[in-house]
Design an enzyme around this catalytic site. Sequence first.
Site, PDB file in Angstrom:
ATOM      1  CG  ASP A 141      -1.959   1.167   1.152  1.00 38.28           C
ATOM      2  OD1 ASP A 141      -2.233   1.653   0.037  1.00 38.28           O
ATOM      3  OD2 ASP A 141      -2.461   1.582   2.215  1.00 38.28           O
ATOM      4  NE  ARG A 282       0.839  11.457   5.858  1.00 36.32           N
ATOM      5  CZ  ARG A 282       0.101  10.343   5.711  1.00 36.32           C
ATOM      6  NH1 ARG A 282       0.395   9.240   6.388  1.00 36.32           N
ATOM      7  NH2 ARG A 282      -0.932  10.335   4.895  1.00 36.32           N
ATOM      8  CG  ASP A 284      -1.485   6.337   7.530  1.00 38.19           C
ATOM      9  OD1 ASP A 284      -1.757   7.188   6.666  1.00 38.19           O
ATOM     10  OD2 ASP A 284      -1.885   5.147   7.466  1.00 38.19           O
ATOM     11  CD  GLU A 326      -3.948  10.394   6.329  1.00 39.00           C
ATOM     12  OE1 GLU A 326      -4.515  10.413   5.225  1.00 39.00           O
ATOM     13  OE2 GLU A 326      -4.056   9.437   7.123  1.00 39.00           O
ATOM     14  NE  ARG A 520      -4.645   4.948  -2.977  1.00 33.67           N
ATOM     15  CZ  ARG A 520      -4.420   4.490  -1.751  1.00 33.67           C
ATOM     16  NH1 ARG A 520      -4.431   5.322  -0.726  1.00 33.67           N
ATOM     17  NH2 ARG A 520      -4.176   3.214  -1.537  1.00 33.67           N
TER      18      ARG A 520
HETATM   19  C1  OTU Z   1      -3.859   6.940   4.578  1.00 30.45           C
HETATM   20  O1  OTU Z   1      -4.991   7.396   3.874  1.00 30.45           O
HETATM   21  C2  OTU Z   1      -2.680   6.994   3.613  1.00 30.45           C
HETATM   22  O2  OTU Z   1      -2.421   8.324   3.248  1.00 30.45           O
HETATM   23  C3  OTU Z   1      -2.996   6.112   2.422  1.00 30.45           C
HETATM   24  O3  OTU Z   1      -2.019   6.205   1.429  1.00 30.45           O
HETATM   25  C4  OTU Z   1      -3.128   4.704   2.925  1.00 30.45           C
HETATM   26  O4  OTU Z   1      -3.562   3.872   1.891  1.00 30.45           O
HETATM   27  C5  OTU Z   1      -4.125   4.597   4.087  1.00 30.45           C
HETATM   28  O5  OTU Z   1      -4.004   5.624   5.050  1.00 30.45           O
HETATM   29  C6  OTU Z   1      -3.875   3.316   4.821  1.00 30.45           C
HETATM   30  O6  OTU Z   1      -2.658   3.363   5.505  1.00 30.45           O
HETATM   31  O7  OTU Z   1      -6.575   6.846   6.327  1.00 30.45           O
HETATM   32  O8  OTU Z   1      -7.298   9.161   7.501  1.00 30.45           O
HETATM   33  O9  OTU Z   1      -8.024   7.152  -0.009  1.00 30.45           O
HETATM   34  O10 OTU Z   1      -7.459   9.235   2.069  1.00 30.45           O
HETATM   35  O11 OTU Z   1      -7.172   5.974   3.410  1.00 30.45           O
HETATM   36  C7  OTU Z   1      -7.374   9.030   6.162  1.00 30.45           C
HETATM   37  C8  OTU Z   1      -8.322   7.176   1.288  1.00 30.45           C
HETATM   38  C9  OTU Z   1      -6.673   7.803   5.652  1.00 30.45           C
HETATM   39  C10 OTU Z   1      -7.265   7.866   2.067  1.00 30.45           C
HETATM   40  C11 OTU Z   1      -7.310   7.341   3.454  1.00 30.45           C
HETATM   41  C12 OTU Z   1      -6.240   7.903   4.293  1.00 30.45           C
END
Ligand code: OTU
Length: 650
Positions: A141, A282, A284, A326, A520
């Site tokens: 991912d 960051r 996630d 995030e 993406r």
């Molecule tokens: C985040 O994304 C990451 O930026 C993504 O690249 C990952 O795929 C995802 O987590 C899983 O680790 O969780 O709080 O398209 O905006 O998944 C928002 C949907 C997230 C992303 C969402 C986002």
Amino acid sequence: MYEQVSHSLLNDILIALKPEIKNQKLQHFYTRLGANFYAIHSLFCSLYGARPDFKKQMQHLVETMAKQYISRPAYLKKTDLAREKDHNWFLSQEWVGMALYCDNFADNLSGMHNKLHYLQDLGVNLVHIMPIADCPEGKSDGGYAVRDFRKIDSRFGSLKDLDSLASDLRKRGMLLTLDIVVNHTSDEHVWAKKARAGEKEYQDYYFIFGDRQMPDMYEETMPEVFPETAPGNFTWDEEMGKWVMTVFNHYQWDLNYQNPAVFIEMLDIVLYWANHGVDILRLDAVAFLWKKLGSNCQNEREAHQILQLMKDCCQVTAPGVLFIAEAIVAPNEIIKYFGEDAINAKECEIAYNATFMALLWEAIATKRTTLLNRGVRCLPDKLERATWLNYVRCHDDIGWGFSDVDIVAAGYDPQSHRRFLVDYYTGNYDDSIARGLAFGINKKTGDARISGSLASLAGLEAAIEANNQDEIEAAIKTIVLLQSMTMAFGGIPLLYYGDAIGTLNDDSYLNDAAKFDDNRWIHRPLMNWDKAAKRKQPGTIENRIFTAIRNMIAVRKETAAFADRNNRELISMDNPHLFAFSRFDVLNASSKVLVVGNFDINPQSFELAPMLKMGFFRNGSFKSLCSGETFLTSVATVEVPARSFLWLQT
Ligand code: OTU
């Protein structure tokens, strides 16, 4: 009473510390622990207090912090002290960031050294290197399915390479940002492997169920993040013969923070990277940290408590380190990730401003700023010691996450307006030459998001193909307009690699079995350095975009009003195509900048008289900060060219 309990517990814990910890010089650690212990204890108690092993876990937590404090290098401890003194340092307008994949941008971590001059040429001094932790190939991912949180993926280099990059960045006065994927692990992480092998201790790290009873109950209220490629929120694990919660991809197992061992493990990882010289972490997918039956399992109160606890613990061990939340969630939810008040419940100092990002794209599509104005006006005030990460594009898709109430107030129907935006950005609309792809199409809800590079979404790809100079010009203007908004809004602008040279969509991912079903990847290309070199040739597309952005960055850095001190006022222009706000210097309130963006494809103007009344431009003339042009206040109206912006200072 509670404070006393907390105090005596702290005493017990300190007495029981292992001799190898106790015998160290821990002066600052003890001071900070004392100052934060009440908060740490009450949060830990509210999350885990009902457990019989609570005291043991608490001891373990303090020991984890102490050990990491002991291994924190002296130069970082010095930075901690300096940042504690100047604790609003990150609100300065001097910071401008870029997110990039180190392999796509520079082959690997050691290749980065030779590319830093490109960032410095542009004015970027904060680098977010996209995830570099060890991931299984083909099931990564994009780096967010971590197999080993402490190991750097061999594709990118080694820990030594990172240390040397961190030190190079530091010497250049640049900040390093890395990801910590706090919500889940890869199914090949050692914890997952042990769980799969039947170890109860590790099954408790995840949400694992023998039958469908609990999963079915959760599914009643949980939405799907990747409905096309990973429908549902649970995955059957053949070997274990059980269901595992997997909110994202099937191979990403959600961590169970109801287990304090998970929290302590992840805190240890956070501190580990802090000790490798990372300035900003960051975090996630923080909205997903707590799962509760009957809810959508996002933005739960406990998710905030976990982040508060993590912040307080980090404050004790590595106070110079900042967190980015995030959380791509509704505006009234995003704001909570800063914390509730700066003293009692601090969380992340920085948060992605996904609301503003989506609103900007909406304004480009509609050529009107009604929703943008409304959406920004309704964005709740944030804490003083908090700032936005403002961005136009990132490695993810664009979701239309503004509030339905605002859409209705702007005069649209929420569902059909979102449908229009998807049509617009996929080029399925009359006057649209955008080249985006629909991502995450949900057949049940009708929702879809958008993938695509900034330039291709702005129309540059189609314009170049048609060799249409007017359209090329318009696309460049759109790109620059969007960036001008993130530079001026208040917060840290975060560019995405490739966007400063007009990088187009890249469909090579279609030939990769591990990527083709996730579009993406269309906006995660190899950096084209030949194209980047063209930034130096006057007249090229690359040159026009790059120099415009470089100029804005330079102006931003020397304009104190652009520091983020909650010093923005929205201004109604009485023109549905303009978006305007003022920024003022908190130390010198008369030093104001008026920011105006015209989202229409025709020139638009505004009257000067009301601006004069508001106290702008008292000196008889005013200056455009980016072009250097001076205007006299004797003019009745100011014209903003099509898809252009002005930063005006008296
Ligand atoms: C985040 O994304 C990451 O930026 C993504 O690249 C990952 O795929 C995802 O987590 C899983 O680790 O969780 O709080 O398209 O905006 O998944 C928002 C949907 C997230 C992303 C969402 C986002």
